[in-house]
Scaffold this motif. Structure first.
Motif, PDB file in Angstrom:
ATOM      1  N   HIS A   1       0.816  -1.216   0.000  1.00 53.19           N
ATOM      2  CA  HIS A   1       0.000   0.000   0.000  1.00 53.19           C
ATOM      3  C   HIS A   1       0.850   1.267   0.000  1.00 53.19           C
ATOM      4  N   LEU A   2       2.158   1.105   0.167  1.00 49.82           N
ATOM      5  CA  LEU A   2       3.024   2.276   0.303  1.00 49.82           C
ATOM      6  C   LEU A   2       3.120   3.081  -0.982  1.00 49.82           C
ATOM      7  N   ILE A   3       2.914   2.456  -2.151  1.00 44.48           N
ATOM      8  CA  ILE A   3       3.038   3.191  -3.406  1.00 44.48           C
ATOM      9  C   ILE A   3       2.003   4.305  -3.498  1.00 44.48           C
ATOM     10  N   THR A   4       0.842   4.061  -2.895  1.00 41.19           N
ATOM     11  CA  THR A   4      -0.195   5.097  -2.904  1.00 41.19           C
ATOM     12  C   THR A   4       0.257   6.308  -2.098  1.00 41.19           C
ATOM     13  N   LYS A   5       0.872   6.055  -0.927  1.00 42.43           N
ATOM     14  CA  LYS A   5       1.365   7.171  -0.104  1.00 42.43           C
ATOM     15  C   LYS A   5       2.478   7.928  -0.821  1.00 42.43           C
ATOM     16  N   ILE A   6       3.352   7.166  -1.498  1.00 41.95           N
ATOM     17  CA  ILE A   6       4.433   7.830  -2.237  1.00 41.95           C
ATOM     18  C   ILE A   6       3.848   8.666  -3.379  1.00 41.95           C
ATOM     19  N   GLY A   7       2.858   8.117  -4.081  1.00 42.93           N
ATOM     20  CA  GLY A   7       2.219   8.862  -5.172  1.00 42.93           C
ATOM     21  C   GLY A   7       1.592  10.161  -4.677  1.00 42.93           C
ATOM     22  N   GLU A   8       0.930  10.102  -3.526  1.00 49.77           N
ATOM     23  CA  GLU A   8       0.331  11.321  -2.966  1.00 49.77           C
ATOM     24  C   GLU A   8       1.397  12.359  -2.638  1.00 49.77           C
ATOM     25  N   TYR A   9       2.514  11.882  -2.058  1.00 47.34           N
ATOM     26  CA  TYR A   9       3.596  12.811  -1.703  1.00 47.34           C
ATOM     27  C   TYR A   9       4.176  13.473  -2.955  1.00 47.34           C
ATOM     28  N   VAL A  10       4.448  12.658  -3.996  1.00 49.80           N
ATOM     29  CA  VAL A  10       5.046  13.194  -5.220  1.00 49.80           C
ATOM     30  C   VAL A  10       4.123  14.216  -5.870  1.00 49.80           C
ATOM     31  N   MET A  11       2.856  13.881  -5.983  1.00 45.80           N
ATOM     32  CA  MET A  11       1.897  14.798  -6.617  1.00 45.80           C
ATOM     33  C   MET A  11       1.804  16.105  -5.844  1.00 45.80           C
ATOM     34  N   ASP A  12       1.701  16.014  -4.552  1.00 43.26           N
ATOM     35  CA  ASP A  12       1.547  17.218  -3.734  1.00 43.26           C
ATOM     36  C   ASP A  12       2.811  18.083  -3.770  1.00 43.26           C
ATOM     37  N   GLU A  13       3.979  17.471  -3.596  1.00 40.72           N
ATOM     38  CA  GLU A  13       5.233  18.221  -3.524  1.00 40.72           C
ATOM     39  C   GLU A  13       5.614  18.811  -4.881  1.00 40.72           C
ATOM     40  N   ALA A  14       5.411  18.045  -5.977  1.00 41.14           N
ATOM     41  CA  ALA A  14       5.769  18.544  -7.309  1.00 41.14           C
ATOM     42  C   ALA A  14       4.909  19.747  -7.700  1.00 41.14           C
ATOM     43  N   CYS A  15       3.611  19.645  -7.467  1.00 39.74           N
ATOM     44  CA  CYS A  15       2.727  20.769  -7.788  1.00 39.74           C
ATOM     45  C   CYS A  15       3.068  21.989  -6.926  1.00 39.74           C
ATOM     46  N   ARG A  16       3.320  21.742  -5.663  1.00 37.95           N
ATOM     47  CA  ARG A  16       3.643  22.866  -4.771  1.00 37.95           C
ATOM     48  C   ARG A  16       4.926  23.559  -5.200  1.00 37.95           C
ATOM     49  N   GLN A  17       5.975  22.763  -5.562  1.00 40.33           N
ATOM     50  CA  GLN A  17       7.261  23.341  -5.935  1.00 40.33           C
ATOM     51  C   GLN A  17       7.168  24.109  -7.255  1.00 40.33           C
ATOM     52  N   ASN A  18       6.432  23.554  -8.217  1.00 41.52           N
ATOM     53  CA  ASN A  18       6.290  24.244  -9.505  1.00 41.52           C
ATOM     54  C   ASN A  18       5.605  25.596  -9.328  1.00 41.52           C
ATOM     55  N   LYS A  19       4.568  25.593  -8.480  1.00 42.20           N
ATOM     56  CA  LYS A  19       3.882  26.857  -8.203  1.00 42.20           C
ATOM     57  C   LYS A  19       4.812  27.819  -7.477  1.00 42.20           C
ATOM     58  N   ALA A  20       5.663  27.291  -6.602  1.00 37.01           N
ATOM     59  CA  ALA A  20       6.611  28.140  -5.871  1.00 37.01           C
ATOM     60  C   ALA A  20       7.583  28.810  -6.834  1.00 37.01           C
ATOM     61  N   TRP A  21       8.058  28.085  -7.863  1.00 35.77           N
ATOM     62  CA  TRP A  21       8.970  28.690  -8.840  1.00 35.77           C
ATOM     63  C   TRP A  21       8.251  29.802  -9.632  1.00 35.77           C
ATOM     64  N   GLN A  22       7.002  29.569  -9.951  1.00 36.53           N
ATOM     65  CA  GLN A  22       6.242  30.612 -10.657  1.00 36.53           C
ATOM     66  C   GLN A  22       6.103  31.860  -9.787  1.00 36.53           C
ATOM     67  N   ASN A  23       5.857  31.610  -8.501  1.00 35.06           N
ATOM     68  CA  ASN A  23       5.726  32.751  -7.584  1.00 35.06           C
ATOM     69  C   ASN A  23       7.039  33.510  -7.428  1.00 35.06           C
ATOM     70  N   MET A  24       8.175  32.836  -7.691  1.00 34.26           N
ATOM     71  CA  MET A  24       9.478  33.494  -7.619  1.00 34.26           C
ATOM     72  C   MET A  24       9.754  34.345  -8.855  1.00 34.26           C
ATOM     73  N   GLY A  25       8.885  34.243  -9.867  1.00 35.91           N
ATOM     74  CA  GLY A  25       9.070  35.049 -11.066  1.00 35.91           C
ATOM     75  C   GLY A  25       9.735  34.334 -12.198  1.00 35.91           C
ATOM     76  N   PHE A  26       9.996  33.031 -12.054  1.00 35.88           N
ATOM     77  CA  PHE A  26      10.588  32.277 -13.159  1.00 35.88           C
ATOM     78  C   PHE A  26       9.518  32.019 -14.224  1.00 35.88           C
ATOM     79  N   PRO A  27       9.940  31.895 -15.495  1.00 33.14           N
ATOM     80  CA  PRO A  27       8.986  31.558 -16.558  1.00 33.14           C
ATOM     81  C   PRO A  27       8.330  30.221 -16.251  1.00 33.14           C
ATOM     82  N   PRO A  28       7.037  30.047 -16.496  1.00 33.33           N
ATOM     83  CA  PRO A  28       6.350  28.777 -16.211  1.00 33.33           C
ATOM     84  C   PRO A  28       6.964  27.627 -16.994  1.00 33.33           C
ATOM     85  N   ILE A  29       7.129  26.517 -16.345  1.00 28.73           N
ATOM     86  CA  ILE A  29       7.638  25.300 -16.978  1.00 28.73           C
ATOM     87  C   ILE A  29       6.684  24.150 -16.647  1.00 28.73           C
TER      88      ILE A  29
END
Length: 744
Positions: free
Chosen positions: A548-576
């Motif tokens: 069942h651990l893959i589900t927890k890892i998937g949730e972590y990856v999805m949450d952290e990746a989206c959060r970090q990408n939004k953080a880079w946009q908030n820093m003024g970097f071009p969207p990627i």
């Protein structure tokens, strides 16, 4: 000598004068007679003086010799007038006795001899023992006497008596006699007690081949002699109990038993009536054997009546009600005893665990009565196969255990299990069961496969559990066992790592071939332990996918990746675009669309900046459902990438069905593209087909400028690989994006 010469010369002169002067002859003859008499008297005087001197010299020598002897010495005459003592005897006598006359001292030394005989007769008849009233108290002296002859005949003789102090020996003898009397009395009491208590004794004090046995044991076992060979006694023991007694013998002879620690074992021994009876053999290791050898043996007590009383209790505790053979409780006890015997006697045993395949179907289709009948007949088969010194038990349900001795054939467990499989199959046919009856087995070796019986037994059970089909026969394999244990341990550690935040994301840039700028990043999971150890995804992701651990890892990856990408946009970097790999378990869940939408809403990231990567094998598992899921994700604005495209499937025809936006060219093609024309043609064909469908392409694993130039020529859109950047943490990628902006 001079006196004799002068006497002869003078005699000759006188005789000559008498012949020459006849008138004076009478006078001369008178003078000669007087002279001769004087000569004789003088000679006799000289002899006495010489004898006196010699006597004094001999006396001094005798006294010196007497004082040199470390015993009491006295030289005496029968009339008591002549009396000599050495210094040792003088030191022992009381001072007042030394002042007495010699004839008064002798009765002190030899009181009984002089009272009874009055002369030396008794003293010369042998060694005599008398008490001596000394200045130290009463001493016991053993006297030995001999005659000393001083002249040429027996008239001039003395008696020498030498005495030895035997006081200590006398006391010891008295104590020993007293002890012997007490022991004799106690031995009578002990023998009576042994008879009344029916206790037999068996002893071996020399580590030889014989046992000394008591009269009680002779009567109990019908043995005619108080000596019996060890091997003959072992033959009297029941064959199922014999190994336990042999194990004791070996330990006792090797002196490895605990000193002065009592032990006992219950044995069945053939008795006087030819029948086996139960006896308790109680023993302890004693270090008091002769020449340092251990004393082997103990007490043997008839406990048959107690065993009869305990039978019902033991049956309830150790006998399986359905089959009538031993249960798991008895298996654990007997197995532990056999294990210890294996170590002591250097033997080996096989532990085989059986499971009746699909036994529940028999109960469901034929009823529990038929099922119990099958269990009973299966147990009868096992009991026949246990052989000498073996053991069979029902572990529980349809599981059984068999312990058989290993005689050196590594295939013996397989042969035994196959014979049992054949017999149980024939039973199924005889009783017309509605299915084929079979069994599976797992086995291990004792003591090689564990530090105790429980471990060996559990490893046989483990081997049974690894069988993947009916009628499987599996030997315990340490490598398989350790691999599964390591997997289980890694799974536990991974669960703890997720909770403690040891997982983190690394990001590898995706570069546009045309502009050379960063168009996106791929999120890659990493496990970094507190000590800095990095565990690669290939080691823990497969384990997570099987739990069942893959589900927890998937949730972590999805949450952290989206959060970090939004953080880079908030820093003024071009969207990627942030690319995330989705596992099969996550993709094929019905609410995957809702799950991703919730994460986008929580982080504030727009859907067009999120790309979901799916492997080709994942999509082809259920193509229709996969296409449906992809379309729902595309409908909310997500990008879709097909990872590892071109490996394992002929899937070019499915591209038009899948609503993907990016094809990832597998690294295996890119590695060969410079030297292999076939690889280059495959890459070229995939790029052309993708462009015809308006699908972008990206090459992963690009590491050389030559590969980059070929991909440019073929029209590849994006590049990913170490030629540009390796995966990096969020802080490092932030610096990388900042440098990229400055290079504009």
């Amino acid at each position: 000598m001079l006196f004799e010469v002068l006497y002869l010369i003078l005699s000759a002169l006188l005789v000559a004068l008498s012949f020459l002067n006849e008138k004076s002859a009478k006078f001369i003859l008178l003078l000669y007679t007087i002279f001769t008499a004087a000569a004789i008297l003088y000679s006799r005087y000289r002899i006495n003086v010489q004898r006196y001197d010699e006597t004094n010299l001999n006396k001094k020598r005798i006294v010196s010799l007497m004082n040199a002897i470390n015993s009491y010495v006295v030289i005496w005459s029968e009339d008591g007038n002549m009396f000599l003592m050495n210094n040792k005897l003088k030191e022992a006598l009381k001072p007042e006795v030394l002042e007495w006359q010699s004839q008064d001292i002798l009765p002190v030394l030899f009181p009984q001899g002089f009272v009874n005989y009055g002369k030396s007769g008794m003293m010369l008849s042998g060694v005599k023992e008398f008490p001596l009233d000394s200045r130290y108290g009463i001493l016991y002296v053993s006297w030995s006497s001999s005659v000393l002859i001083f002249g040429n005949d027996d008239t001039d003789r003395m008696i020498i008596s030498i005495g030895f102090d035997i006081t200590e020996n006398k006391v010891i003898r008295q104590q020993l006699n007293k002890t012997n009397n007490l022991l004799a009395a106690k031995e009578k009491h002990y023998s009576l007690a042994m008879n009344l208590a029916e206790i037999g004794i068996i002893i071996n004090e020399h580590c030889d081949e014989f046992f000394n046995i008591s009269k009680e044991l002779m009567d109990m076992l019908g043995i005619k002699s108080d000596l019996i060979k060890v091997d003959d006694f072992v033959e009297l023991i029941h064959k199922d109990d014999r190994m336990m007694f042999l194990s004791y013998l070996k330990s006792a002879r090797a002196n490895t038993l605990r000193i002065d620690h009592s032990n006992s074992m219950d044995l069945r021994i053939r008795s006087f009536d030819g029948k086996y009876r139960w006896y308790a053999f109680r023993y302890r290791n004693s270090p008091n054997g002769q020449f340092g050898m251990p004393v082997i043996g103990g007490a043997i007590i008839d406990i048959s009546k107690d065993k009869e009383k305990d039978y019902l209790i033991e049956r309830m505790a150790y006998i399986d009600e359905v089959t009538g053979i031993y249960n798991r409780n008895k298996l654990v006890i007997n197995g532990a005893e056999i294990y210890e015997c294996c170590k002591i006697l250097e033997l080996s045993y096989w532990v085989i665990v059986f499971d009746i395949d699909n036994f529940h179907i028999i109960n469901d289709t034929c009823g529990y009565a038929k099922g119990n009948q099958m269990l009973k007949e299966f147990s009868d088969i096992l009991y026949k196969k246990k052989g000498k010194n073996g053991f069979a038990a029902r572990v529980g349900g349809d599981n059984f255990a068999l312990i058989v001795q290993d005689y050196g054939d590594p295939n013996a467990p397989i042969f035994i299990a196959q014979e049992i499989q054949e017999e149980i199959a024939s039973i199924g046919r005889e009783h017309d069961f509605k299915q084929n009856i079979s069994c599976s087995a797992g086995y291990s070796r004792m003591p090689a496969d564990g530090e105790d019986f429980i471990t060996v037994f559990e490893r046989a059970e483990f081997a049974l559990s690894t069988g993947d089909k009916k009628r499987s026969l599996v030997m315990f394999d340490t490598r398989v066992h350790d691999s599964i244990l390591n997997t289980a341990a890694l799974e536990r550690s991974l669960a703890e790592a997720i909770e403690s935040g040891e997982l983190t994301l690394y990001y590898q840039p995706k570069i546009s071939v045309k502009t050379g700028k960063v168009m996106g990043v791929e999120a890659l999971i990493r496990w970094i332990k507190p000590d800095g150890t990095v565990i690669a995804p290939k080691h823990f992701v497969p384990i997570a996918e099987n739990s069942h651990l893959i589900t927890k890892i998937g949730e972590y990856v999805m949450d952290e990746a989206c959060r970090q990408n939004k953080a880079w946009q908030n820093m003024g970097f071009p969207p990627i675009v942030m690319s995330i790999n989705l596992t099969s378990e996550d993709f094929y869940q019905k609410d995957v669309k809702q799950f991703i939408q919730e994460k986008l809403m929580e982080t504030g990231l727009a859907p067009e900046w999120l790309e979901i990567e799916l492997t080709e094998s994942l999509a082809m598992k259920d193509i229709d459902f996969a296409v449906s899921q992809m379309q729902e994700l595309r409908d909310i604005g997500l990008k879709l990438a097909m990872d590892d495209f071109g490996t394992g499937y002929s899937s070019l025809s499915y591209i038009q069905k899948m609503p993907i936006t990016l094809l990832k060219l597998d690294k295996s093609f890119i590695t060969l593209i410079e030297d292999d024309n076939v690889a280059r043609e495959i890459v070229s064909a995939i790029i052309k087909i993708a462009k015809s469908k308006r699908i972008n392409t990206i090459a992963e694993g690009v590491e050389t400028p030559g590969q980059l130039e070929i991909l440019k020529e073929l029209g590849c859109d994006f590049i990913q690989g170490f030629l540009f950047e390796k995966p990096m943490c969020a802080e490092e990628l932030t610096d990388y994006l900042r440098r990229s902006m400055l290079q504009k």
